[in-house]
Design an enzyme around this catalytic site. Structure first.
Site, mmCIF file in Angstrom:
data_model
loop_
_atom_site.group_PDB
_atom_site.id
_atom_site.type_symbol
_atom_site.label_atom_id
_atom_site.label_comp_id
_atom_site.label_asym_id
_atom_site.label_seq_id
_atom_site.Cartn_x
_atom_site.Cartn_y
_atom_site.Cartn_z
ATOM 1 N N LYS A 3 -10.463 0.153 -1.700
ATOM 2 C CA LYS A 3 -10.037 -0.062 -0.384
ATOM 3 C C LYS A 3 -10.542 0.929 0.376
ATOM 4 O O LYS A 3 -10.108 2.356 0.274
ATOM 5 C CB LYS A 3 -8.654 -0.589 -0.795
ATOM 6 N N LYS A 17 -7.103 2.910 -2.720
ATOM 7 C CA LYS A 17 -7.427 3.602 -1.266
ATOM 8 C C LYS A 17 -7.074 4.849 -1.168
ATOM 9 O O LYS A 17 -7.050 5.567 -1.270
ATOM 10 C CB LYS A 17 -6.151 2.361 -0.558
ATOM 11 N N ASP A 69 1.004 -1.208 -0.144
ATOM 12 C CA ASP A 69 -0.216 -0.201 0.424
ATOM 13 C C ASP A 69 1.081 1.021 0.306
ATOM 14 O O ASP A 69 1.506 1.570 1.159
ATOM 15 C CB ASP A 69 -1.408 0.421 1.686
#
Length: 216
Positions: free
Chosen positions: A181, A152, A90
């Site tokens: 996400k 995300k 991430d």
């Protein structure tokens, strides 16, 4: 339904004070309750990957939480984490570059990190609480073009976390094959279910497993 939601959860511990004992508990709980992955600091990736073996994907964060490391540093961090056993990365974008409209540099950086990830999953954190609606839409386009796997919402370390409106917006504007996400502040199964209904494919949170454990 709660157990079904756990399949979407990256069970997360990213605090500065995280100890190996706490990380190990995160791994054990993620495995026990069927989480999608455990998201932990890079310094623990090698130990965590050895501990979990093939039972659980280990996720870590790159350029975290501010995103203003150089591209070369982010690429090195990603390669290093993968060599040590990370299955998912991430990364945080350079929000300042986005606001300066340096779109090509933002896109090139994501592409470079994705290249470093190879066939591993790359999620791109855009820190929605710091962006205008126009910037959020622009990041959906950039993340899609750069070939990342997920966009995300948040690090959980800034002014606010995921919102329903942001997930809805991102789902509407990302290209085919890019997943969403939601992370930051997801504190109930009702909220988690709503994020999934709106199109989130992953949820970054530590609270849902704590709720399950409290019920036992």
């Amino acid at each position: 339904m709660n157990q079904e939601i756990m399949k979407y959860v990256d069970h997360t511990l990213l605090s500065q004070t995280a100890t190996w004992e706490e990380i190990r508990e995160i791994l054990e709980d993620a495995m026990k309750y069927g989480a999608a992955s455990a998201c932990i600091p890079a310094a623990y990736v090698k130990q965590a990957a050895q501990y979990a073996g093939q039972k659980l994907p280990v996720c870590t964060v790159i350029g975290f939480p501010n995103g203003y490391s150089t591209t070369e540093v982010k690429v090195f961090e990603a390669r290093d984490a993968i060599e040590k056993g990370a299955s998912e990365i991430d990364m945080v974008v350079n929000v300042g570059f986005l606001k300066d409209r340096r779109y090509k540099e933002v896109e090139d950086e994501i592409r470079a990190v994705k290249e470093a990830c190879g066939d591993r999953i790359l999620k791109v954190i855009i820190e929605t609480c710091l962006l205008t609606e126009e910037e959020k839409i622009k990041m959906c386009e950039i993340v899609t073009r750069a070939g990342a796997d997920y966009i995300k919402t948040s690090t959980g370390f800034s002014a606010a976390g995921a919102t329903f409106a942001d997930v809805e917006l991102m789902k509407r504007h990302v290209g085919k094959g890019v997943k969403v996400k939601a992370a930051g502040g997801i504190s109930s199964f009702a909220d988690a279910e709503e994020f999934v209904r709106l199109g989130a494919d992953r949820l970054g949170t530590s609270r849902l497993i704590r709720l399950l454990k409290a019920e036992e």
